[in-house]
Structures are given as structure tokens and as C-alpha cells.
Design a protein around this motif. Structure first.
Motif, short mmCIF file in Angstrom:
data_model
loop_
_atom_site.label_atom_id
_atom_site.label_comp_id
_atom_site.label_asym_id
_atom_site.label_seq_id
_atom_site.Cartn_x
_atom_site.Cartn_y
_atom_site.Cartn_z
N SER A 17 -4.61 -6.86 3.58
CA SER A 17 -3.80 -6.27 4.66
C SER A 17 -4.35 -6.65 6.03
O SER A 17 -5.55 -6.95 6.17
CB SER A 17 -3.77 -4.75 4.53
OG SER A 17 -3.20 -4.34 3.30
N ARG A 67 6.71 -4.33 2.44
CA ARG A 67 5.31 -4.76 2.61
C ARG A 67 4.82 -4.53 4.03
O ARG A 67 3.65 -4.23 4.25
CB ARG A 67 5.16 -6.25 2.26
CG ARG A 67 5.49 -6.58 0.82
CD ARG A 67 5.09 -8.02 0.48
NE ARG A 67 5.81 -8.99 1.29
CZ ARG A 67 5.22 -9.89 2.08
NH1 ARG A 67 3.90 -9.94 2.18
NH2 ARG A 67 5.96 -10.75 2.77
N ASN A 84 0.93 -5.39 4.61
CA ASN A 84 0.26 -5.19 3.33
C ASN A 84 0.70 -6.25 2.32
O ASN A 84 1.72 -6.90 2.51
CB ASN A 84 0.57 -3.80 2.78
CG ASN A 84 0.08 -2.69 3.69
OD1 ASN A 84 -0.93 -2.82 4.39
ND2 ASN A 84 0.80 -1.58 3.70
N SER A 85 -0.08 -6.38 1.27
CA SER A 85 0.25 -7.33 0.20
C SER A 85 0.61 -8.70 0.76
O SER A 85 1.63 -9.30 0.40
CB SER A 85 1.41 -6.78 -0.64
OG SER A 85 1.09 -5.52 -1.18
#
Length: 122
Positions: A17, A67, A84-85
Motif C-alpha cells: 500500500s 482498492r 491498497n493491493s
């Protein structure tokens, strides 16, 4: 005039992240501006990643939905992009954009920051 300064980019591995920040300064009533994040890779057009209106409504590119999260702090004149991700295809220079908003109308100049590099690689 409006000045935008991005920060928070860097090199991360897939799945990790990052949080980008964009601070606005100058002659701006920040709460009256729609704020957006764009990204660009070499040879491609700049694309919209996420936007947030003066009222807090958000919009995302399909490729980042679920995400990424855009948010704003009007007291600090800051807009954030929580990512994120992360995937290798998220690698790009990320730019902050500000545009005056009145109701459903966005108008006037587009203001841009200098960009911050995000690289996702193992």
C-alpha cells in the motif's frame, strides 16, 4: 493562483500500500474545489484515477475500484489517495488536480501538481 504539491510516492512490491497526499495553497477556498488524482505512463494519455467533489462525492476508475480510496481534509487543504493491493500496472506518475466547482458544474482553470512517481515492482 493555486499551487498543488504531491507527496508519498515510492517503490513498493505488488500487494503493498501507499498513501499519496496533495497539499493546496495560494488563493484558494479549498472546500469549493473538486479534487482529483490522475496518472500517466510514458506514451499514454493522462487518465483519471479518482475524484472527490466539494460535497464529498467520490468517483473511481474501474481499474482501481475497491482498492483505492480518495478523501479530503478541508481544514488542512489536503486530498489523499490511499492505494491498497497495488499492482505493477498501477506504476505511473500520479498528479493532483484542482478545479473550481459550483453545484454540478466544474469550471475555470485546471490546476496541476508536479507529480509523484509510484512504482510497483517485485
Amino acid at each position: 493562483q493555486v499551487q498543488l504539491v504531491e507527496s508519498g510516492g515510492g517503490l513498493v512490491q505488488p500487494g503493498e500500500s501507499l498513501r499519496l497526499s496533495c497539499v493546496a495553497s495560494g488563493s484558494i477556498f479549498f472546500s469549493r474545489y473538486a479534487m482529483s488524482w490522475y496518472r500517466q505512463t510514458p506514451g499514454k494519455q493522462r487518465e483519471l484515477v479518482a475524484s472527490i467533489t466539494s460535497g464529498g462525492s467520490t468517483n473511481y476508475a474501474d481499474s482501481v475500484k475497491d482498492r483505492f480510496t480518495i478523501s479530503r481534509d478541508n481544514a488542512k487543504n489536503v486530498v489523499y489517495l490511499q492505494m491498497n493491493s497495488l499492482k505493477p500496472e498501477d506504476t505511473a506518475v500520479y498528479y493532483c488536480n484542482a478545479k473550481r466547482q459550483l453545484g454540478s458544474t466544474w469550471y475555470g482553470n485546471d490546476y496541476w501538481g508536479q507529480g509523484t512517481q509510484v512504482t510497483v515492482s517485485s
